[in-house]
Scaffold this active site. Structure first.
Site, short mmCIF file in Angstrom:
data_model
loop_
_atom_site.label_atom_id
_atom_site.label_comp_id
_atom_site.label_asym_id
_atom_site.label_seq_id
_atom_site.Cartn_x
_atom_site.Cartn_y
_atom_site.Cartn_z
N GLU A 102 0.81 -1.22 0.00
CA GLU A 102 0.00 0.00 0.00
C GLU A 102 0.85 1.28 0.00
O GLU A 102 0.31 2.38 -0.16
CB GLU A 102 -0.95 0.00 1.20
CG GLU A 102 -2.01 -1.09 1.09
CD GLU A 102 -2.98 -1.12 2.25
OE1 GLU A 102 -2.63 -0.56 3.31
OE2 GLU A 102 -4.07 -1.69 2.10
N GLU B 258 7.73 -21.50 7.90
CA GLU B 258 8.41 -20.61 8.85
C GLU B 258 9.71 -21.23 9.37
O GLU B 258 10.57 -20.53 9.90
CB GLU B 258 7.49 -20.28 10.03
CG GLU B 258 7.25 -21.41 11.00
CD GLU B 258 6.45 -20.95 12.21
OE1 GLU B 258 6.85 -21.33 13.32
OE2 GLU B 258 5.45 -20.23 12.06
#
Length: 299
Positions: free
Chosen positions: A81, A112
């Site tokens: 954004e 992960e």
């Protein structure tokens, strides 16, 4: 032994599986109040992170944000954004989530533990001592994030970590360690809840404050947003009218003359100088509109 807050049992929610819906959401709201306290205690570290990025950015640094699961998705959400909001080049603020782009849509949390993946990805971008790494990890010990911080240390790059435990491995490896202690989750270990919200707030603070310090905001207006549709062009024209008291027609004319450059249009409207002069003042002011206007007024 280091206290692992994110894995602790929340005594207040032991009977959550017996509660009515209104009681569940009321308890969750009550627990959310701990987030503000946790962030409040970390404001100095968050501000240090901003100053670190701004200093490095002005010397050409790129920012790399890494994380796994919820933490990684939060980093990606914030990063994507920044382009439309502040016209940041896509190769200046880059986010990675363990498992790659598919992990934004699929549960690929098993990645992960893949420490080598993030090192490989950073190497593909020629990550170096001029760059900044931000590692987000609720536990502060996720192998993916720790590996990124370790690599940053090896490359002598600046590093920042955001975690939700105390005295974490991530903090030890970072130049700036931000520890957001928000207490145990209402569902044990579900760090998409309070920890996730706290991390989202922290990374929003870091990126937004950085953009402000870089001159991408005038007063509280987004003067460096990408005008990629008619609505945003109209918003920019309205912004000019509000900030300078010029008419709609004058705002449209200015935007046409500057090829929809809000900064130049604003300087011209505020000072009466021409486009070339406005650009010169903006350059001297290191792209800060308010400073450019002040330079004009000083003669």
């Amino acid at each position: 032994m280091v206290k692992t807050v994110t894995e602790a049992i929340n005594q207040k929610s032991l009977a959550i599986d017996e509660m009515e819906a209104i009681d569940i959401v009321s308890l969750m709201l009550e627990e959310e109040r701990q987030i503000q306290e946790g962030i409040q205690k970390s404001l100095t570290a968050i501000a240090e992170a901003v100053e670190l990025i701004v200093d490095k950015w002005e010397h050409g640094a790129r920012v790399f944000v890494v994380g796994a699961g919820t933490s990684g998705r939060i980093g990606v959400l914030d990063a994507v954004e920044l382009g439309p909001t502040f016209s940041i080049e896509p190769d200046r603020w880059i986010a990675f989530v363990a498992g790659g782009k598919n992990a934004m849509w699929e549960p690929l949390e098993q990645h992960e533990d893949n420490a080598s993946d993030i090192v490989y990805d950073l190497q593909q971008y020629d990550f170096n001592e001029n760059d900044v790494l931000i590692a987000i990890s609720a536990s502060g010990s996720t192998p993916y994030s720790v590996a990124a911080l370790t690599y940053a240390k090896e490359k002598q790059a600046a590093s920042i970590s955001i975690s939700c435990n105390q005295q974490t491995m991530s903090t030890k490896l970072s130049d700036v360690g931000i520890e957001l202690i928000v207490g145990p989750e209402v569902i044990r270990g579900s760090t998409r809840l309070k920890a996730g919200t706290a991390q989202k707030i922290a990374i929003n603070m870091i990126s937004t404050a950085t953009m402000v310090k870089l001159g991408k905001v005038y007063q509280n207006e987004m003067i460096d947003m990408q005008l990629i549709n008619k609505k945003l062009v109209k918003r920019a024209e309205s912004m000019l009218m509000q900030l300078t008291s010029i008419s709609e027609k004058e705002a449209q004319t200015l935007m046409d003359e500057t090829n929809n450059d809000v900064k130049l249009s604003l300087i011209i409207a505020k000072t009466g100088c021409n486009k070339k002069e406005a650009a010169q003042y903006l350059t001297k002011a290191n792209n800060h509109v308010k400073k450019a206007i002040q330079l004009y007024e000083m003669g």
